[in-house]
Design a protein around this motif. Structure first.
Motif, PDB file in Angstrom:
ATOM      1  N   VAL A 127      22.012  45.978  50.073  1.00 53.20           N
ATOM      2  CA  VAL A 127      21.154  45.490  51.441  1.00 53.20           C
ATOM      3  C   VAL A 127      21.297  46.646  52.317  1.00 53.20           C
ATOM      4  O   VAL A 127      22.672  47.314  52.592  1.00 53.20           O
ATOM      5  N   GLY A 129      19.899  48.644  55.884  1.00 52.31           N
ATOM      6  CA  GLY A 129      19.437  48.495  57.208  1.00 52.31           C
ATOM      7  C   GLY A 129      20.012  49.468  58.006  1.00 52.31           C
ATOM      8  O   GLY A 129      21.060  50.002  57.860  1.00 52.31           O
ATOM      9  N   LYS A 135      23.165  43.305  58.638  1.00 50.62           N
ATOM     10  CA  LYS A 135      23.444  43.364  57.187  1.00 50.62           C
ATOM     11  C   LYS A 135      24.806  42.299  56.979  1.00 50.62           C
ATOM     12  O   LYS A 135      24.745  41.416  55.915  1.00 50.62           O
ATOM     13  N   TYR A 138      24.111  38.888  57.005  1.00 52.19           N
ATOM     14  CA  TYR A 138      23.388  38.532  55.800  1.00 52.19           C
ATOM     15  C   TYR A 138      24.187  38.161  54.857  1.00 52.19           C
ATOM     16  O   TYR A 138      23.984  37.437  54.021  1.00 52.19           O
ATOM     17  N   ASP A 151      31.139  47.680  51.572  1.00 50.08           N
ATOM     18  CA  ASP A 151      30.313  48.227  52.722  1.00 50.08           C
ATOM     19  C   ASP A 151      30.590  49.624  52.875  1.00 50.08           C
ATOM     20  O   ASP A 151      31.416  50.441  53.376  1.00 50.08           O
TER      21      ASP A 151
END
Length: 161
Positions: A127, A129, A135, A138, A151
């Motif tokens: 993911v 962005g 993010k 989501y 992360d």
């Protein structure tokens, strides 16, 4: 409002069942139609005279007895599936008599072995962005208890001392 119903014969008795109810024979019929569309040569083989004679030979050889459990058997099955070894499909040494239960167990075992891990394989989703673009929200909404979340934004924001 309840679902519409249809009349079906189940275990020799007529019954009203929900419209989306399917018996095994209906699902078998749909499976066989799909199989006939996708692999005509494979399906048509089981209608040939050569297969019928070979099948009769195997049933006579095994006395119509399941080689696994000893009960009455009426299914002649390939030990090595004919889909895997098409040239050996009429070899009586590659055929055995099975009852319906043993055949279902063998077929399920073969299917699991062939498809093992297909649905369980780890999938990696990246993911991407801008910061504060949603993010994390989501990922929090869509992750399951077995997911590993890496992360990168959090890791790069940490200051090593």
């Amino acid at each position: 409002m309840s679902k519409p119903k249809k009349l079906m014969v189940i275990n020799g008795r007529r019954q009203l069942v929900p419209i989306d109810y399917q018996t095994r024979t209906e699902t078998d019929k749909a499976y066989n139609q799909k199989r006939n569309r996708e692999n005509k040569e494979y399906v048509s083989f089981y209608k040939t005279t050569a297969w019928r004679h070979t099948r009769e030979q195997v049933l006579l050889r095994d006395y119509s007895t399941c080689v696994r459990c000893g009960l009455e058997g009426n299914i002649v099955d390939h030990i090595v599936p004919s889909e895997d070894d098409w040239e050996d499909r009429l070899n009586t040494d590659n055929l055995e008599t099975l009852c319906q239960r043993c055949h279902n167990l063998k077929t399920r075992r073969e299917w699991v072995k062939k498809n093992k891990g297909r649905e369980r394989a780890m999938q990696i989703h990246i993911v991407v962005g801008y910061p504060a673009s949603g993010k994390s929200t989501y990922v929090a909404r869509h992750m399951t208890s077995h997911d590993l979340v890496y992360d990168y934004d959090l890791l790069t924001s940490l200051v090593l001392v």
